[in-house]
Each structure stands twice: as C-alpha cells, then as structure tokens.
Design a protein around this motif. Structure first.
Motif, mmCIF file in Angstrom:
data_model
loop_
_atom_site.group_PDB
_atom_site.id
_atom_site.type_symbol
_atom_site.label_atom_id
_atom_site.label_comp_id
_atom_site.label_asym_id
_atom_site.label_seq_id
_atom_site.Cartn_x
_atom_site.Cartn_y
_atom_site.Cartn_z
ATOM 1 N N HIS A 163 1.922 -4.441 1.785
ATOM 2 C CA HIS A 163 2.262 -4.733 3.178
ATOM 3 C C HIS A 163 1.611 -3.719 4.115
ATOM 4 O O HIS A 163 1.087 -4.080 5.165
ATOM 5 N N ASP A 165 -4.454 -2.648 8.092
ATOM 6 C CA ASP A 165 -5.542 -3.642 8.141
ATOM 7 C C ASP A 165 -6.781 -3.104 7.419
ATOM 8 O O ASP A 165 -7.885 -3.024 7.993
ATOM 9 N N LYS A 196 -1.097 -2.142 3.679
ATOM 10 C CA LYS A 196 -2.543 -2.384 3.714
ATOM 11 C C LYS A 196 -2.906 -3.628 4.530
ATOM 12 O O LYS A 196 -4.050 -3.793 4.921
ATOM 13 N N SER A 197 -1.948 -4.482 4.798
ATOM 14 C CA SER A 197 -2.213 -5.753 5.491
ATOM 15 C C SER A 197 -2.468 -5.536 6.976
ATOM 16 O O SER A 197 -2.297 -4.425 7.489
ATOM 17 N N PRO A 198 -2.887 -6.597 7.684
ATOM 18 C CA PRO A 198 -3.100 -6.474 9.130
ATOM 19 C C PRO A 198 -1.837 -6.100 9.898
ATOM 20 O O PRO A 198 -1.934 -5.718 11.065
ATOM 21 N N ASP A 199 -0.687 -6.172 9.272
ATOM 22 C CA ASP A 199 0.529 -5.738 9.952
ATOM 23 C C ASP A 199 0.491 -4.242 10.252
ATOM 24 O O ASP A 199 1.097 -3.794 11.236
#
Lengths: 285, 208
Positions: free
Chosen positions: B109, B117, B111-114
C-alpha cells in the motif's frame, strides 16, 4: 484504513443522491436527447462528485491515473452521441474506438519496464473498452432499466472491491463513487418503476470500470490474477444469457433472478477469488 | 583526526520537513546496540545500507494509532568533510522501491500511488546546501529534498559522535508528508511521520 463518515457521505451518499436527482431532472427535459444522456451524465456526475470533493486526485492531471475523471467525462459526453437515431452500429463502434484509444493513450503509463508493452496495452485496452461499450448499448435495448442499472452498479462495486483488495484504496474509493452513482440510477428506475431501457451509458461505464481497473492493475503489487481485472467490467454481458433459453422464461422475482444470475455469479466469484489471493498478506494491516 | 560530521539524518529529514518537537522512534538501548563507527576515507564517507539505517514510524489518527515501522533497504550517499573534520556537504539518493515494513500488505500500500507511487517516482534525493554546527556534536543540516514531484528546502537536527574509528550519528524528528504532496488518507493516517536515522547501524530488512 476504514472509511470515515466523510468518505461515506461524499463518496457514496452524495453520488447516489446526485445521480438520482439528475435522472429526475433529465426526465423533465425534451426526449429523445434527454433519454440518451440521462444515465451517462448521472453516472459520471456522481463519480466526479466523489473524486473531487474527497480530493482523491488533482483537478489538473499530471500522472497517468489522474486522467481517469477527465476521460470518464469525455466518455459520458460522447457515449450518448453514439446512440443518436441516425448513427449506425458501425459508426457507433468507430466513435467509441476513438474515445477508448484516447483513453488508453493517457491511462497507460510510459514506464520502460511495463509488461506487457505499452503498445500491447494501447491496442488491447482500446478494443476492449470499445467492444464492451458497443455490446452494453445493444443489451441496454433489451432489458428493463432496473435490471440493467443494478447489474452495472454491482459490476462497479465489484471493481471497487478488487481494487481495495489489491492495495489501491484511492482507486477503490474512486470506483466506489461510480458504483454509488450507478446505484442512484437504479434507485430512480426502481422508484419510477421504469421498465423501459436506459441507453447511452455503455461508454461511460466501460471507461469508468476498465479505466480504474487498468490503473489499479499496473500499479498493484498483489497476487490478484489479471483475469479478474478483465472479467469484472464484462460481467454485465452475462445478461445476454437470459435473452433466450431457461433463464429468459421466468416472471416476477424469479424472472429477475434468472436474468441477473450469470453476471451476479461471475462478480461474486471474482471478488471471492480476489480475496483468497490476498488473504495471506493481511496480517497486521 | 577528530572529524565532526553530520550525516544521514539529512537524507531522511529531506523526505518531509522538520518540526521542532520530534518523537523518538527507537529506545536508547536500541540505539546503543549494534552501532559501529563508519570510517572516513580521504575526505569522504560512503553511506550504504551496510552502515546506515533509515527508519520511519507512521500512525493512524484517532484512539488507536497502531504505529507501523518501516524503512528503506536501498540507498546511496556520500558525505564530504574538510581538513578540519567538519562536514561540507552530503547527498543521498534513495530507491523508493526498496521501501519495507513489517507487513507485506502495508508495504504494497505504501508503494502504491496512495503514498510513495514508486512506479512513477522510483527515486527520492537529498542534497545539502549548508551545515550549521553547534556544541556537543549537535548541528542543523539544511538541504533540498525531492520526493514525488516536490522539491523543498528542509532543516534537520543531528547529533554526531566522533572517534578514531569513525563517526556515528543519530537523528530523530517528525516530518509532514503532505508538504510533499503525499496527501491521501488525511484524517485517517497522521500527516506527521516520525523518522530515525542512525549512521553506524546497518539496515535490517525483515525477512531478508
């Protein structure tokens, strides 16, 4: 990270109410144009409401996924044009293909290590969305507006679930706003007992569902199979199974159940498989 | 030659911005354990995960903060010192894809764009512009940090210890992630992130 009261209010309730109100407003305007645009604009209005009020992304797109709301808006405007009386099915497909290709151009990232290649994504996504939109418009003519809108809402809800399970909560919230809008369209059709078709929103739906799932997939670090990302938006096409044969025979609640059976089973299976793929990684989160 | 040097806190402090009242993320016992001075070669100190640790702790808003610890497993850095043994410059580059936490789902999570990114912004960097030395090994490092697409000047407090074997450094401070455009989850995830940097303590990634 649970949803807050604000998330629910502006990400679910407001899109539902907005879509419901817009459907009512359009019903007071001149046909046939209003009939073609009502569902499309209602769906995207609620989606945009959730996206911008919750600040899920910027107004000006800078990264590939930030183009989703702008492209959904374009699809909502163009989609109903394809349903004009003097537009043939071939012309409709070409129109949808132009929009879906434009969507692919902005949504597919330009990373060097993208796999499969950007070219593959551009061709595949463009054709996928255009064909999905075209087929949904054909199905919209053949179903009760309540059934059609319920299945589209359930498909968007399933997309939100898959995105959340994959670890992309932002994209899940975006899609949840879309699902809530579609639910608002369903509520309108139910309250008004609208048995007539709800055309014009195939392209908007396809762009919203496939677009959010595309950006979610390329950014995901999860075990969820890519097949699930592909199946969720096309599950509503399972309605076609009830056009003939035993699923088409029932009336009343039994008839409704028969018609929505296949898309419902597909969507539930997709969500369950997505959950099973990720359940081992939830410890501590 | 005694060489007062300021390091690595710059790297991590650069990430977000510094606030005065920091929260210690590691106990004194944890800091004292396994800390080995890093040798100076010529006028340079090479910083790697083998001799430096960068960790952070994020919390949730509300009654259950549920603190979660993490860090970065891959980074490179260099500090330059002059003949008097004072720090002249420091620069770092962090591989944001090396982000780690104790829980796989949380790592994915973040690492995600949230948040970070990492697919679009695989690097974060810091370059110092000045160092203001104080007494007892304390100093403030000023520099430009780039995270996501935002570059901001930040100042961080550091404390160094110099011996013939080399240097060690500790730094604890808070950062406001939203200053760098990391705004998702406001109201659910705290804007402030507690950071801890130790030169002389190698990075230990869980599961590696």
């Amino acid at each position: 990270m649970p949803l807050t009261a604000q998330d629910i209010l502006w990400g679910c309730v407001a899109p539902t109410v907005l879509a419901l109100l817009l459907m009512w407003v359009f019903s007071k305007l001149r046909e046939p144009t209003s009939g073609r645009v009502a569902s499309s604009w209602s769906l995207i209005s609620g989606f945009l409401c959730g996206y911008f009020v919750l600040a899920l992304g910027p107004w000006i797109a800078e990264s590939h996924w930030q183009w989703v709301p702008h492209l959904c808006l374009a699809a909502a405007i163009v989609g109903p044009v394809g349903r004009a009386a003097d537009v043939s099915a071939g012309e409709r497909f070409l129109l949808y293909l132009v929009v879906s290709t434009l969507s692919a151009w902005f949504l597919v990232p330009t990373w060097d290590d993208l796999s499969p290649s950007r070219g593959t994504y551009l061709v595949g996504y463009s054709l996928y969305v255009a064909l999905l939109a075209l087929t949904l418009e054909a199905l919209a003519n053949k179903f009760d507006g309540r059934i059609f809108s319920a299945v589209l809402a359930f498909s968007l809800m399933s997309a939100a679930i898959v995105l959340i399970l994959s670890g992309n909560l932002r994209f899940g919230q975006m899609t949840l706003a879309g699902a809530s809008s579609a639910f608002g369209v369903f509520l309108y059709a139910t309250v008004t007992r609208r048995s007539t078709p709800l055309p014009g929103w195939g392209l908007a739906f396809a762009t919203c569902a496939a677009g959010t799932l595309l950006v979610g997939y390329v950014n995901s670090i999860s075990e969820i199979s890519p097949a699930i990302y592909l199946v969720v938006p096309i599950a509503p096409l399972g309605l076609a199974a009830s056009l003939a044969g035993p699923l088409s025979a029932g009336t009343g609640l039994r008839g409704v159940a028969g018609r929505i059976l296949l898309p419902t089973v597909i969507l539930i299976a997709a969500c369950v498989l997505a959950f099973l793929s990720e359940q081992s990684s939830y410890e501590g989160y | 030659m005694r060489i007062p040097v300021l390091l690595v806190a710059s790297l991590f402090a650069g990430l977000f911005g510094w606030t005065e009242n920091s929260t210690l993320t590691l106990s004194a016992e944890e800091v004292a354990t396994g800390v080995t001075p890093v040798s100076v070669q010529g006028n340079s100190v090479k910083l790697t995960p083998k001799n430096t640790s960068i960790q952070f702790v994020g919390t949730h808003e509300g009654d259950k903060p549920d603190p979660r610890k993490g860090g970065f497993g891959e980074f490179t850095g260099t500090a330059e010192v002059d003949s008097d043994g004072t720090l002249q410059s420091v620069a770092f580059e962090i591989d944001t894809t090396s982000l780690w936490t104790e829980f796989p789902k949380l790592t994915a999570h973040l690492k995600s764009p949230d948040f970070f990114d990492v697919r679009t912004y695989p690097k974060a960097s810091f370059k110092s512009t000045s160092v203001a030395s104080g007494s007892d090994g304390k100093a403030v490092v000023t520099g430009e940090f780039t995270l996501l697409k935002v570059k901001k000047e930040i100042k961080i407090p550091v404390t160094t210890s110099i011996s013939p074997e080399g240097l060690t450094l500790t730094s604890d401070f808070k950062l406001d992630r939203t200053q760098f455009g990391m705004s998702y989850g406001q109201g659910k995830v705290s804007d402030d992130v507690a950071l801890s940097v130790i030169i002389g303590k190698p990075t230990e990634v869980p599961g590696s």
